[in-house]
Write an enzyme that holds these catalytic residues in place. Structure first.
Site, mmCIF file in Angstrom:
data_model
loop_
_atom_site.group_PDB
_atom_site.id
_atom_site.type_symbol
_atom_site.label_atom_id
_atom_site.label_comp_id
_atom_site.label_asym_id
_atom_site.label_seq_id
_atom_site.Cartn_x
_atom_site.Cartn_y
_atom_site.Cartn_z
ATOM 1 N N HIS A 194 0.852 -1.196 0.000
ATOM 2 C CA HIS A 194 0.000 0.000 0.000
ATOM 3 C C HIS A 194 0.888 1.246 0.000
ATOM 4 C CE1 HIS A 194 -3.117 2.573 2.442
ATOM 5 N NE2 HIS A 194 -2.958 3.001 1.212
ATOM 6 N N TYR A 241 -3.439 -0.965 8.870
ATOM 7 C CA TYR A 241 -3.111 -0.089 10.003
ATOM 8 C C TYR A 241 -3.521 1.358 9.703
ATOM 9 C CZ TYR A 241 -0.357 2.408 13.490
ATOM 10 O OH TYR A 241 0.031 3.233 14.515
ATOM 11 N N LEU A 282 5.436 3.127 3.315
ATOM 12 C CA LEU A 282 4.878 2.012 2.534
ATOM 13 C C LEU A 282 4.361 0.989 3.547
ATOM 14 C CD1 LEU A 282 4.455 0.189 0.014
ATOM 15 C CD2 LEU A 282 6.834 -0.514 0.238
ATOM 16 N N GLU A 283 3.074 0.621 3.385
ATOM 17 C CA GLU A 283 2.469 -0.365 4.278
ATOM 18 C C GLU A 283 2.447 -1.700 3.542
ATOM 19 O OE1 GLU A 283 -1.426 -0.266 7.158
ATOM 20 O OE2 GLU A 283 -1.749 0.353 5.104
ATOM 21 N N ILE A 284 3.145 -2.681 4.095
ATOM 22 C CA ILE A 284 3.169 -4.004 3.450
ATOM 23 C C ILE A 284 2.230 -4.922 4.223
ATOM 24 C CG2 ILE A 284 4.620 -6.039 3.061
ATOM 25 C CD1 ILE A 284 6.760 -4.246 2.017
#
Ligand SMILES: CCCCCCCCCCCCC[C@H](O)CC(=O)SCCNC(=O)CCNC(=O)[C@H](O)C(C)(C)COP(=O)(O)OP(=O)(O)OC[C@H]1O[C@@H](n2cnc3c(N)ncnc32)[C@H](O)[C@@H]1OP(=O)(O)O
Ligand SMILES: NC(=O)c1ccc[n+]([C@@H]2O[C@H](COP(=O)([O-])OP(=O)(O)OC[C@H]3O[C@@H](n4cnc5c(N)ncnc54)[C@H](O)[C@@H]3O)[C@@H](O)[C@H]2O)c1
Length: 578
Positions: free
Chosen positions: A466, A514, A477-479
């Site tokens: 994301h 999150y 960066l949201e993994i």
């Protein structure tokens, strides 16, 4: 008493009557002004000062990419009292004064980050030679830690720069590259690196820098250094600065800017302005004391503690805890050339990834491609890259409306519309073209990765990545790992993100992940406030005053946010995975 034969963080070398002090912090990627380093540096320096055979000194680093990253941040956290912090700053100032007042010329030969206390060391030296490469940068980022330069930095920057340039550097904490530092008069000589593909090129460049520094210091020993000549504009500026009306005007403008950017929520920039005002009005002796007082005042604030903790958090998020991917990632295919897809391509092509940018229509593709080209052309205008670099970077971008060459891909990053069925279909279709090792990442802000992978032949290779808009500016960066996602898939996605320059959090595949989950809570509150009759404008003012970058109501107005706010997804458990 430190035994000079037993140094662990400094290597002391001699060439003729020149001493080379090579900093090499034990067990660390970077050099820092830690207690251990200072316990060696001070006796070494005193020894060289008193040795009549030594005519000149060079301070250089043995670590590629790091001259000195500043004072040891952990040292401030371990201090028990405000007085101790004041004394620490005073000691730092004293060491820098001794360097500056040395009768023997001292040259800083700089390659890599020269930040905070490291920049203060360089400024105290009599001469600065810097490598003109991407990794060499100068700055006083203390303000980002809720502090100010506490080893004489405020004073030396004021001496070396115009008031507005000094304010610019100290208040923003931004880093400048060697070329700009030279243009501003902070660096005396630029050294062009040896460009070659050999493996130990960075070590060779350090050797090369060292040889130039030795030559220069020998020259200075025979003919004392000439003082930097100020140009006409600089002379006019310093005469104008003598006028208190002009000075106060510049300071009040800077204060207004700080207030509008921070709402007065951060004490450090305001203290910095105060120290500078005291220095300009009363001279450097008062200025140095004001600097140490302010340093101590700031270091004990909750804001500094929180910002330092943020530094540690960010450092953690730069690590790949999953080790090394099984395969090196060379080729990325991005599916969907919209705002985010083009942004992902943007941050990949300059990191030497080969990028295939795919969209269904030429016009969508053209739109995405133009976004990338325009940004890079802007970089040329702002001297961030040369036109040769531009051509090299753009040559990594291949735009297409067919599935050609997908068999060469190591990772697919899908970034089409936020539609589960569409994302599932694309995954299923592409699995016919991509090689067995290729991983599939979906850029979704809310859809379940588990569901996207529902019909996949290899669900362990499916993951969420994301990104945030604009991708070239937002570091986060949201993994998202689903239950079935393998460790190697996570490791590979993290390695791609890190190479793209991202700060990464890894979270479980739960509703809202999150970041979106946090937004949902804010928007629920926002709806209550709107129902109670508050105006969006007033809510925006209040949220900005509280410290938000952007007002909550205006955020809701953006397309993504309003879909989140509709809230198909009541948050359940904590989603942070690691
Ligand atoms: C010559 C002797 C003279 C003696 C002088 C006396 C000094 C005492 C004076 C006290 C008064 C104050 C002086 C000063 O004004 C205050 C400061 O300098 S505050 C610090 C300012 N510097 C910074 O904020 C820079 C912080 N670091 C970075 O931005 C980055 O780390 C980097 C340098 C750009 C490198 O980035 P990367 O290559 O990505 O590496 P990492 O970020 O992953 O870092 C690797 C590793 O190093 C640790 N680290 C980095 N900087 C510091 C630091 N300043 N202090 C402590 N530790 C640091 C980082 O945490 C990582 O650690 P790991 O996780 O690997 O253990
Ligand atoms: N815009 C944001 O702020 C933001 C932030 C984070 C995540 N996201 C997510 O990123 C994804 C993309 O968002 P965006 O803002 O770039 O959207 P966008 O509408 O700008 O672009 C989507 C692109 O996908 C293309 N596309 C549609 N169907 C396709 C198909 N079958 N094959 C190939 N391409 C196809 C479209 O032509 C369009 O160019 C969405 O899932 C979105 O939710 C967006």
């Amino acid at each position: 008493m430190t035994d000079l034969q037993q140094l662990k963080n400094i290597k002391l070398d001699y060439e003729d009557n020149i001493a080379i002090v090579q900093l090499n912090q034990e067990n660390s990627k970077v050099n820092i002004l830690s207690r251990k380093m200072m316990n060696e540096f001070v006796p070494v320096f005193n020894h060289l000062k008193n040795d009549d055979n030594i005519k000149g000194i060079i301070v250089i680093s043995a670590k590629p990419g790091s001259f000195i990253a500043g004072a040891d941040i952990n040292m401030f956290e371990s201090v028990k009292s405000r007085d101790e912090l004041y004394q620490m700053s005073r000691n730092g100032q004293e060491i820098m004064n001794q360097i500056e007042q040395s009768s023997k010329p001292i040259i800083a030969a700089i390659a890599g980050s020269c930040l905070g206390g490291g920049f203060e060391v360089a400024l105290a030296c009599h001469y600065r030679i810097a490598m003109n490469d991407k990794r060499t940068g100068f700055g006083v980022p203390e303000v980002k830690l809720g502090l100010l330069p506490g080893a004489g930095g405020t004073q030396r920057l004021l001496k070396n720069l115009s008031l507005s340039d000094a304010l610019d550097l100290i208040l923003a904490g931004k880093e400048i590259k060697a070329k700009k530092a030279k243009a501003m008069g902070l660096v005396d000589i630029l050294v062009e690196p040896i460009r070659s593909d050999v493996q130990d090129i960075e070590e060779q460049n350090i050797e090369y820098l060292r040889s130039i520094a030795i030559r220069k210091v020998k020259e200075i020993v025979v003919q004392k250094p000439t003082k930097r000549k100020f140009g006409l504009m600089e002379n006019i500026k310093s005469i104008i600065m003598l006028n208190s009306y002009v000075r106060n005007y510049i300071l009040s403008q800077a204060q207004a800017k700080v207030m509008s950017q921070t709402q007065g929520l951060y004490p450090a920039p305001l203290k910095i302005l105060d120290v500078i005002q005291q220095t300009l009005e009363n001279g450097s002796k008062v200025g140095l004391n004001a600097e140490a007082e302010a340093f101590a005042d700031l270091a004990i604030t909750n804001e500094a503690k929180a910002l330092i903790s943020l530094f540690h958090g960010r450092t953690e998020c730069k690590k790949n805890k999953y080790g090394k991917p099984e395969r090196e990632i060379k080729t990325i295919a991005i599916i969907g050339a919209g705002a985010i897809g083009a942004g992902i391509a943007h941050v990949s092509i300059d990191k030497d990834f080969q990028v295939i940018l795919y969209d269904t229509t030429s016009s969508a593709l053209y739109h995405g491609q133009s976004q990338i080209i325009k940004s890079y052309q802007n970089y040329i205008k702002r001297n961030r890259i040369t036109s040769t670099e531009y051509s090299r970077i753009l040559s990594n971008l291949n735009c297409q409306t067919t599935f050609d060459n997908l068999e060469k891909c190591d990772i697919i990053i899908e970034s089409v519309f936020e539609d589960l069925k569409l994302k599932q279909n694309i995954l299923n279709e592409l699995e016919q073209y991509i090689p067995e090792h290729c991983i599939f990442a979906s850029n979704t802000y809310i859809l379940s990765i588990h569901q996207i992978a529902a019909n996949s032949r290899r669900p362990h290779k499916v993951i969420g990545m994301h990104y945030f808009s604009p991708v070239d500016k937002v570091e986060l960066l949201e993994i998202i790992r689903a239950k079935q996602t393998s460790d190697n898939t996570i490791c590979t996605a993290v390695s791609v993100g890190l190479k793209q320059g991202k700060i990464i959090i890894i979270v479980n595949d739960s509703p809202g992940f999150y970041t979106t989950r946090l937004l949902i809570f804010s928007f629920i509150e926002l709806f209550y406030l709107l129902q109670e009759g508050l105006l969006p404008n007033d809510i925006d003012k209040a949220t900005k005053k509280f410290g938000f970058h952007i007002g909550l109501a205006i955020l809701l107005d953006s397309g993504v946010a309003s879909r989140v706010a509709i809230g198909q997804l009541p948050p359940k458990s904590n989603s942070i995975a690691t």
